[in-house]
Scaffold this active site. Structure first.
Site, short mmCIF file in Angstrom:
data_model
loop_
_atom_site.label_atom_id
_atom_site.label_comp_id
_atom_site.label_asym_id
_atom_site.label_seq_id
_atom_site.Cartn_x
_atom_site.Cartn_y
_atom_site.Cartn_z
CB VAL A 1 41.06 28.60 45.42
CG1 VAL A 1 42.10 29.40 46.17
CG2 VAL A 1 39.71 28.66 46.13
CD GLU B 1 36.37 33.83 35.18
OE1 GLU B 1 36.51 34.36 34.06
OE2 GLU B 1 36.06 32.64 35.33
CG LEU C 1 38.80 36.85 32.73
CD1 LEU C 1 40.13 36.57 33.41
CD2 LEU C 1 38.76 38.25 32.16
CB ALA C 2 37.09 34.22 26.36
CB CYS D 1 33.91 28.35 32.80
SG CYS D 1 35.22 29.28 33.61
N GLY E 1 46.22 30.95 39.64
CA GLY E 1 45.86 30.18 38.45
C GLY E 1 45.44 31.03 37.28
#
Length: 477
Positions: free
Chosen positions: A102, A173, A175-176, A288, A23
């Site tokens: 996942v 993570e 991450l943006a 998120c 993903g």
């Protein structure tokens, strides 16, 4: 407590990595690892055959995740040392290090419904690894997980009875979406949590050496597992809190002569605060922020920390309010009825430069307007009609047939806006700023309304054209 002060002898050299989950996190992360570590075989596995087929599509532009620069990186490594497969067991068996990446959505049933993370996919991964593994493995939590999930994974793995030794690491993570590739190539930090014993330290160092192929070691933080897990939840909670805080001020600005952009600029120049995540909008989305805050709320309540839970829950309440008041304002401005009126949506993704729609404000604004029997016509350069329809259908507000009746799409933004009563800007795609807004105005019903949920356009220019233009956080004339 920062760990790893002593030298670890007999370091493990990683040459084979498996990632379960193809993903938004697993795919880009593994692509960058493969690109930066040509000596390591990286296999991304997923049971979703359609998704894996898309990752393997001959046309690199058809990979399932849109991130600027991702297709070029995948093209560099795919077939060399980056592979996408549905053969989960084979990848698990061959790998020395296994990332679990996942989905961990908020539970929709049972204890913790609406707040706690649903860990069923994590548990299934752990049981599959336990079943297949024939030699020692390092298991890395990459999904955003509640504190102490690593302990649960370890309990499952250590009770298989097959003698295999597992080390569990937390590597959250940060991450943006829209800048994920840049975030991976040049991270602020890489956080790795593990056990404090010698074997735990060896496992941590093995993963450190993977990242050290391109990340300076002074940006790689080594902690215990619990600190690592909680750090991810806390980071997202702090960022979301800033968004809800400036959005709360935006409503006050709309009642006064203040302008939220000016307020944000003024406070953002304070070095103690900084300017990031102070952009007023229709509300934050994505997979998120809301999930992690609700998880934090649930954990706090579980420990009897009700005041702490209430504090963080207010961030979500404010975000929901921001979305609802945006749709309510559209209805009120359009003479208290949108029944039968065409409302053009520019943008459906939760932010620009991604095709991710999870928790997008557009979904909830559309749902509200459709409840008022508006006809919503959606245009987004990266989001399909079927995805938008699926997003609405997930809310279970009405039947699929009803959603199909009220939600339409257009492949062209100008066509979407033609004969519309109003335009709602829900995603800050750069292309929207370059449109011929005079042409759009000429083809709309009059008065022509624009509700800018991202403060994307120049208000004076839009008003000069003739639009009735409303933005977030400034008093409307």
């Amino acid at each position: 407590m920062v760990l790893g002060k002593f030298e670890i002898k007999n370091k493990m050299k990683i040459t084979n990595i498996c990632c379960i989950g193809a993903g938004y996190v697993g795919g880009p992360t593994m692509a960058v690892i493969a690109e930066k570590c040509p000596h390591i075989k990286v296999t991304v596995v997923d049971l979703n055959e359609k998704r894996i087929a898309a990752w393997n599509d001959k046309d690199i532009n058809n990979i399932p995740i849109y991130e600027p620069g991702l297709n070029e990186i995948v093209a560099t490594a795919r077939g060399r040392n980056l592979f996408f497969s549905t053969d989960v067991d084979k990848a698990i068996e061959e790998a020395q290090l296994i990332f679990i990446s996942v989905n961990t959505p908020t539970k929709t049933y049972g204890t913790g419904k609406g707040m706690a993370a649903d860990l069923k996919h994590i548990e299934l991964c752990a049981r599959q690894i336990a079943k297949v593994a024939k030699n020692d493995k390092i298991i890395v939590e990459k999904s955003t997980l509640p504190v102490r999930t690593a302990e649960a994974i370890k309990n499952i793995l250590d009770n298989t009875g097959n003698g295999v030794q597992f080390q569990i690491l937390s590597n959250p993570e940060f991450l943006a979406e829209g800048t994920a590739v840049a975030d991976l190539l040049n991270p602020d930090r890489v956080l790795i949590g593990g056990e404090t014993n010698l074997e735990g330290q060896k496992a941590i160092d093995a993963l450190v050496e993977v990242y050290a192929n391109w990340v300076p070691k002074d940006r790689i933080l080594k902690t215990n597992v619990w600190s690592s897990e909680l750090s991810k939840l806390t980071a997202n909670a702090f960022l979301a809190q800033r968004v809800s805080s400036i959005n709360a001020i935006s409503e006050l600005c709309e009642k006064t002569e203040a302008n939220v952009n000016e307020v944000a600029k003024a406070i953002g120049m304070d070095s103690r605060i900084g300017s990031k995540f102070l952009k007023a909008s229709v509300g934050f989305g994505g997979s998120c922020f809301q999930k992690d805050i609700l998880n934090l709320v649930y954990i706090s309540k579980a420990f009897g920390l009700n005041e702490v839970a209430d504090y963080w829950e207010q961030v979500i309440i404010m975000n929901d309010h921001q979305k609802r008041r945006f749709s309510k304002n559209i209805v009120q401005t359009l003479y208290n009825t949108v029944s039968g009126k065409k409302i053009a949506f520019l943008g459906w993704a939760f932010k620009k430069d991604t095709n991710d729609t999870r928790e997008s404000a557009a979904i909830y604004v559309a749902d509200d307007l459709i409840n008022e029997q508006a006809s919503v016509v959606m245009y987004d350069p990266k989001v399909s009609y079927q995805q938008a329809l699926s997003d609405l259908d997930y809310l279970a507000t009405r039947t699929l047939a009803e959603n199909e009746h009220y939600l339409m799409t257009s492949e062209d933004a100008y066509d979407a806006c033609k004969n519309a009563h109003a335009i709602a800007i829900l995603t800050e795609w750069d292309e929207f700023k370059t449109y011929d807004w005079q042409r759009i105005y000429d083809n709309m019903l009059k008065p022509a309304f624009v509700f800018d949920g991202r403060n994307l356009l120049d208000a004076d220019r839009m008003k000069a054209i003739g639009f009735v233009y409303q933005s977030i956080g400034s008093k409307q004339a």
